[in-house]
Scaffold this motif. Sequence first.
Motif, short mmCIF file in Angstrom:
data_model
loop_
_atom_site.label_atom_id
_atom_site.label_comp_id
_atom_site.label_asym_id
_atom_site.label_seq_id
_atom_site.Cartn_x
_atom_site.Cartn_y
_atom_site.Cartn_z
N LYS A 109 28.02 22.83 40.68
CA LYS A 109 26.78 23.47 41.12
C LYS A 109 26.12 24.10 39.90
O LYS A 109 26.77 24.41 38.91
N GLN B 43 19.44 20.92 35.43
CA GLN B 43 19.45 20.63 36.86
C GLN B 43 19.56 19.13 37.13
O GLN B 43 20.13 18.72 38.15
N TRP C 202 21.82 23.26 43.71
CA TRP C 202 21.05 24.16 42.84
C TRP C 202 20.91 25.50 43.54
O TRP C 202 20.54 25.57 44.71
#
Length: 334
Positions: free
Chosen positions: A71, A36, A44
């Motif tokens: 993403k 992330q 996210w």
Amino acid sequence: MITKQWQALNKEPLAPFYVIVGQEGYLRDETVKRIQARVDPEEWFVLDLEQQSIEDVMLETDTIPFFAEKKAIIVHNPQFLRAAVKDKEKEKKDTFPQKQFLNWLDHPSETAVVVFVAPYEKLDDRKKVVKELRKSAVVIEANPLSESDQKSWVLSQFRAHGKAPTDELIDWVAAVPLSLSFKRNEIAKAALYVSDSEEVTFDDYQQVASPVLEDNVFALTEAFLQSNREKAVTLYNELLKQKEEPLKLVALLAGQLRLLIQVGYFKKMGYPNTQIAGQVKAHPYRVKLMMEHPLVEQEELLVEKLKLLAEVDMQLKSSHMKKERILELYLLAN
């Protein structure tokens, strides 16, 4: 060790698919965080396959990100990756869009990173979808660390706080059968406690360590073997306050006595520490403590105490007397 894969996540281009498999929650969570960290927080997305479908995941990858080039889609509970253990899972398998999924793997999105978080011991490699996913994805195993990796991890955690733990402390923390998340918090507490010193000793750590059942039972066993009745009963009452059941405590006490008897036997045979650890399936540091115990070679005494403990076990299972009182009387009498 998983840290090598973490380093790759920090430096190399992200792969289109990741599978994080294993039962060590800290390692799973830390791996997800590192992925992330490479993606804009606005991009996210978290999907749970107990609430949503794999079609929803595939559809999300086809949606172009608005705020960044890529993403990250975190997919929880991908039960189709493990062996079916319930009728409900078998039903899901029968409706799984296998052909569509395999085609999706062959044509990954250039703008999405899909992370399957599989909190299972292993994947079901008999399944075609798993075999094909392994070819397309980076598989990261988040299983409990080996003894040497545990020590390396403990040392790295202390160093992250600018501290240097003693070898004794490293061995102890590595040996405790607790989650890495728990250990990380305990290490942080110890580092804060010795803020004015670089070195952290075992005694420093124990000053702020949270109570751990195995350690308390070990201390209870010591007090019991040394006939320190007052200390034994005090520790026992502390364990009762922690909602521990007398029957469970008897089993743990018996386990400690059996381990001490086994270590004593192999010690007489001339086995070295590491070989004994392998024979009794215990951590070498625990074995080291047992090897140095003053009663380790008094087998007859230990066996007698174990027999008496077996009688307590029978009383707990059959007597109408208050269970807490049965074990307390035994500790007072021996």
